[in-house]
Scaffold this motif. Structure first.
Motif, PDB file in Angstrom:
ATOM      1  N   MET A   1       0.744  -1.175  -0.159  1.00  0.00           N
ATOM      2  CA  MET A   1      -0.115  -0.069  -0.039  1.00  0.00           C
ATOM      3  C   MET A   1       0.799   1.103  -0.040  1.00  0.00           C
ATOM      4  N   PRO A   2       0.893   2.222  -0.908  1.00  0.00           N
ATOM      5  CA  PRO A   2       1.509   3.338  -0.828  1.00  0.00           C
ATOM      6  C   PRO A   2       1.187   4.337   0.359  1.00  0.00           C
ATOM      7  N   LYS A   3       2.218   4.850   0.627  1.00  0.00           N
ATOM      8  CA  LYS A   3       2.088   5.651   1.860  1.00  0.00           C
ATOM      9  C   LYS A   3       2.006   7.200   1.309  1.00  0.00           C
ATOM     10  N   SER A   4       1.133   7.945   1.790  1.00  0.00           N
ATOM     11  CA  SER A   4       0.948   9.481   1.372  1.00  0.00           C
ATOM     12  C   SER A   4       1.953  10.087   2.320  1.00  0.00           C
ATOM     13  N   TYR A   5       2.766  11.069   2.101  1.00  0.00           N
ATOM     14  CA  TYR A   5       3.545  11.738   2.858  1.00  0.00           C
ATOM     15  C   TYR A   5       2.976  13.053   3.031  1.00  0.00           C
ATOM     16  N   LEU A   6       1.394  13.229   2.538  1.00  0.00           N
ATOM     17  CA  LEU A   6       0.885  14.566   2.928  1.00  0.00           C
ATOM     18  C   LEU A   6      -0.117  14.237   3.926  1.00  0.00           C
ATOM     19  N   PRO A   7      -0.595  15.300   4.585  1.00  0.00           N
ATOM     20  CA  PRO A   7      -1.586  14.762   5.707  1.00  0.00           C
ATOM     21  C   PRO A   7      -3.048  14.542   4.900  1.00  0.00           C
ATOM     22  N   ASP A   8      -3.817  14.167   5.713  1.00  0.00           N
ATOM     23  CA  ASP A   8      -5.256  13.801   4.905  1.00  0.00           C
ATOM     24  C   ASP A   8      -5.886  15.046   4.553  1.00  0.00           C
ATOM     25  N   ILE A   9      -6.515  14.903   3.314  1.00  0.00           N
ATOM     26  CA  ILE A   9      -7.196  16.291   2.954  1.00  0.00           C
ATOM     27  C   ILE A   9      -7.918  16.901   4.002  1.00  0.00           C
ATOM     28  N   PRO A  10      -8.125  17.938   4.178  1.00  0.00           N
ATOM     29  CA  PRO A  10      -9.002  18.612   4.947  1.00  0.00           C
ATOM     30  C   PRO A  10     -10.601  18.384   4.534  1.00  0.00           C
ATOM     31  N   SER A  11     -11.374  18.565   5.458  1.00  0.00           N
ATOM     32  CA  SER A  11     -12.944  18.463   5.054  1.00  0.00           C
ATOM     33  C   SER A  11     -13.442  19.296   4.068  1.00  0.00           C
ATOM     34  N   LEU A  12     -13.082  20.628   4.428  1.00  0.00           N
ATOM     35  CA  LEU A  12     -13.448  21.565   3.406  1.00  0.00           C
ATOM     36  C   LEU A  12     -12.921  21.259   1.863  1.00  0.00           C
ATOM     37  N   LEU A  13     -11.903  20.814   1.812  1.00  0.00           N
ATOM     38  CA  LEU A  13     -11.170  20.678   0.510  1.00  0.00           C
ATOM     39  C   LEU A  13     -11.825  19.355  -0.123  1.00  0.00           C
ATOM     40  N   LEU A  14     -12.404  18.551   0.666  1.00  0.00           N
ATOM     41  CA  LEU A  14     -13.182  17.217   0.232  1.00  0.00           C
ATOM     42  C   LEU A  14     -14.642  17.754  -0.198  1.00  0.00           C
ATOM     43  N   ASP A  95      -6.391   3.276  -2.649  1.00  0.00           N
ATOM     44  CA  ASP A  95      -7.036   4.297  -3.617  1.00  0.00           C
ATOM     45  C   ASP A  95      -7.437   5.568  -2.652  1.00  0.00           C
ATOM     46  N   ARG A  96      -7.645   5.491  -1.277  1.00  0.00           N
ATOM     47  CA  ARG A  96      -7.737   6.711  -0.763  1.00  0.00           C
ATOM     48  C   ARG A  96      -6.518   7.542  -0.374  1.00  0.00           C
ATOM     49  N   ALA A  97      -5.572   7.024  -0.345  1.00  0.00           N
ATOM     50  CA  ALA A  97      -4.230   7.724  -0.414  1.00  0.00           C
ATOM     51  C   ALA A  97      -3.957   8.232  -1.659  1.00  0.00           C
ATOM     52  N   LEU A  98      -4.212   7.679  -2.641  1.00  0.00           N
ATOM     53  CA  LEU A  98      -4.008   8.564  -4.124  1.00  0.00           C
ATOM     54  C   LEU A  98      -4.793   9.524  -4.481  1.00  0.00           C
ATOM     55  N   ILE A  99      -6.188   9.369  -4.028  1.00  0.00           N
ATOM     56  CA  ILE A  99      -7.225  10.504  -4.097  1.00  0.00           C
ATOM     57  C   ILE A  99      -6.589  11.760  -3.335  1.00  0.00           C
ATOM     58  N   SER A 100      -6.333  11.424  -2.118  1.00  0.00           N
ATOM     59  CA  SER A 100      -6.090  12.314  -1.235  1.00  0.00           C
ATOM     60  C   SER A 100      -4.724  13.032  -1.574  1.00  0.00           C
ATOM     61  N   THR A 101      -3.780  12.297  -2.358  1.00  0.00           N
ATOM     62  CA  THR A 101      -2.474  13.133  -2.507  1.00  0.00           C
ATOM     63  C   THR A 101      -2.984  13.684  -3.959  1.00  0.00           C
ATOM     64  N   GLY A 102      -3.639  12.962  -4.827  1.00  0.00           N
ATOM     65  CA  GLY A 102      -4.130  13.793  -6.043  1.00  0.00           C
ATOM     66  C   GLY A 102      -4.860  15.082  -5.885  1.00  0.00           C
ATOM     67  N   LEU A 103      -5.905  14.928  -4.605  1.00  0.00           N
ATOM     68  CA  LEU A 103      -6.448  16.529  -4.411  1.00  0.00           C
ATOM     69  C   LEU A 103      -5.512  17.481  -3.894  1.00  0.00           C
ATOM     70  N   TRP A 104      -4.685  17.326  -2.929  1.00  0.00           N
ATOM     71  CA  TRP A 104      -3.491  17.955  -2.894  1.00  0.00           C
ATOM     72  C   TRP A 104      -2.831  18.597  -4.052  1.00  0.00           C
ATOM     73  N   LEU A 105      -2.557  17.861  -4.784  1.00  0.00           N
ATOM     74  CA  LEU A 105      -1.971  18.449  -6.290  1.00  0.00           C
ATOM     75  C   LEU A 105      -3.115  19.202  -7.100  1.00  0.00           C
ATOM     76  N   TYR A 106      -4.306  18.756  -7.115  1.00  0.00           N
ATOM     77  CA  TYR A 106      -5.370  19.461  -7.768  1.00  0.00           C
ATOM     78  C   TYR A 106      -5.398  21.010  -7.255  1.00  0.00           C
ATOM     79  N   TYR A 107      -5.422  21.142  -5.819  1.00  0.00           N
ATOM     80  CA  TYR A 107      -5.352  22.444  -5.266  1.00  0.00           C
ATOM     81  C   TYR A 107      -4.119  23.091  -5.602  1.00  0.00           C
ATOM     82  N   GLY A 108      -3.180  22.351  -5.526  1.00  0.00           N
ATOM     83  CA  GLY A 108      -1.803  23.221  -5.696  1.00  0.00           C
ATOM     84  C   GLY A 108      -1.437  23.688  -7.282  1.00  0.00           C
ATOM     85  N   GLN A 109      -2.191  22.809  -8.173  1.00  0.00           N
ATOM     86  CA  GLN A 109      -1.998  23.235  -9.504  1.00  0.00           C
ATOM     87  C   GLN A 109      -3.290  24.243  -9.865  1.00  0.00           C
ATOM     88  N   LEU A 110      -4.271  24.249  -9.299  1.00  0.00           N
ATOM     89  CA  LEU A 110      -5.133  25.425  -9.504  1.00  0.00           C
ATOM     90  C   LEU A 110      -4.520  26.714  -9.132  1.00  0.00           C
TER      91      LEU A 110
END
Length: 189
Positions: A1-14, A95-110
């Motif tokens: 299972m991949p480890k996310s090095y980022l904190p869990d995505i905050p509720s607001l950003l979800l 998949d949760r870790a992938l999506i959580s990391t992806g969402l951090w990247l999503y907001y960063g790229q925005l």
């Protein structure tokens, strides 16, 4: 299972992409805001004095292309969060870790996408805007890969065109930087 090095995505950003209207609306509105100053800038002396690489589309294409890409990007975030919410078993941690990391990247790229117009059109920092563009493109491609793996490719239909356009835009930005480096470009508008 991949480890996310980022904190869990905050509720607001979800919460933002849970609703397809806000998921699509946020990038479209921010995109319109970042592009609002470009109309004046492209008519100005500085922009008209720039040299551009071959293959640059007409200015009228940009608002339509970007609006479509922003809407697709927003809908992809909705799909990703919908998948995130539907994952319930422990085996879904990957998949949760992938999506959580992806969402951090999503907001960063925005944020990078939003800042590009300011760097290029307002600050007239072509080189810094190029660094922004390269980082934005790299981040978006990686985000697309993460979302693709976690959503069985459902998000890629919406993010693939965005990544392709970013590669093209980075080509244009690189060519513009290259063709104008060392030139004394008019700064006054």
């Amino acid at each position: 299972m991949p480890k996310s090095y980022l904190p869990d995505i905050p509720s607001l950003l979800l919460a933002i992409p849970r609703n397809p209207i806000t998921a699509i609306g946020i990038p479209v509105v921010f995109g319109m805001m970042s592009g609002s100053s470009t109309g004046k800038a492209v008519r100005g002396k500085w922009y008209k004095s720039l040299r551009f690489p071959p293959g640059r589309p007409p200015e009228v294409a940009f608002p339509f292309v970007w609006s479509t890409l922003y809407a697709g990007m927003g809908y992809a975030s909705y799909i990703a969060v919908h998948n995130y919410d539907s994952l319930s078993s422990r085996s879904a941690d990957r998949d949760r870790a992938l999506i959580s990391t992806g969402l951090w990247l999503y907001y960063g790229q925005l944020a990078l996408n939003f800042s590009w117009s300011t760097l290029f059109f307002s600050k007239k920092k072509i080189g810094v805007a190029l660094i922004d563009s390269i980082t934005l493109t790299s981040m978006s491609i990686y985000m697309t890969k993460l979302f693709h793996n976690a959503t069985d490719g459902a998000t890629t239909w919406f993010l693939g065109p965005y990544c392709a356009w970013l590669l093209y835009a980075t080509y244009l930005q690189t060519g513009t930087w290259w063709l104008n480096r060392g030139r004394n470009i008019a700064r006054e508008d």
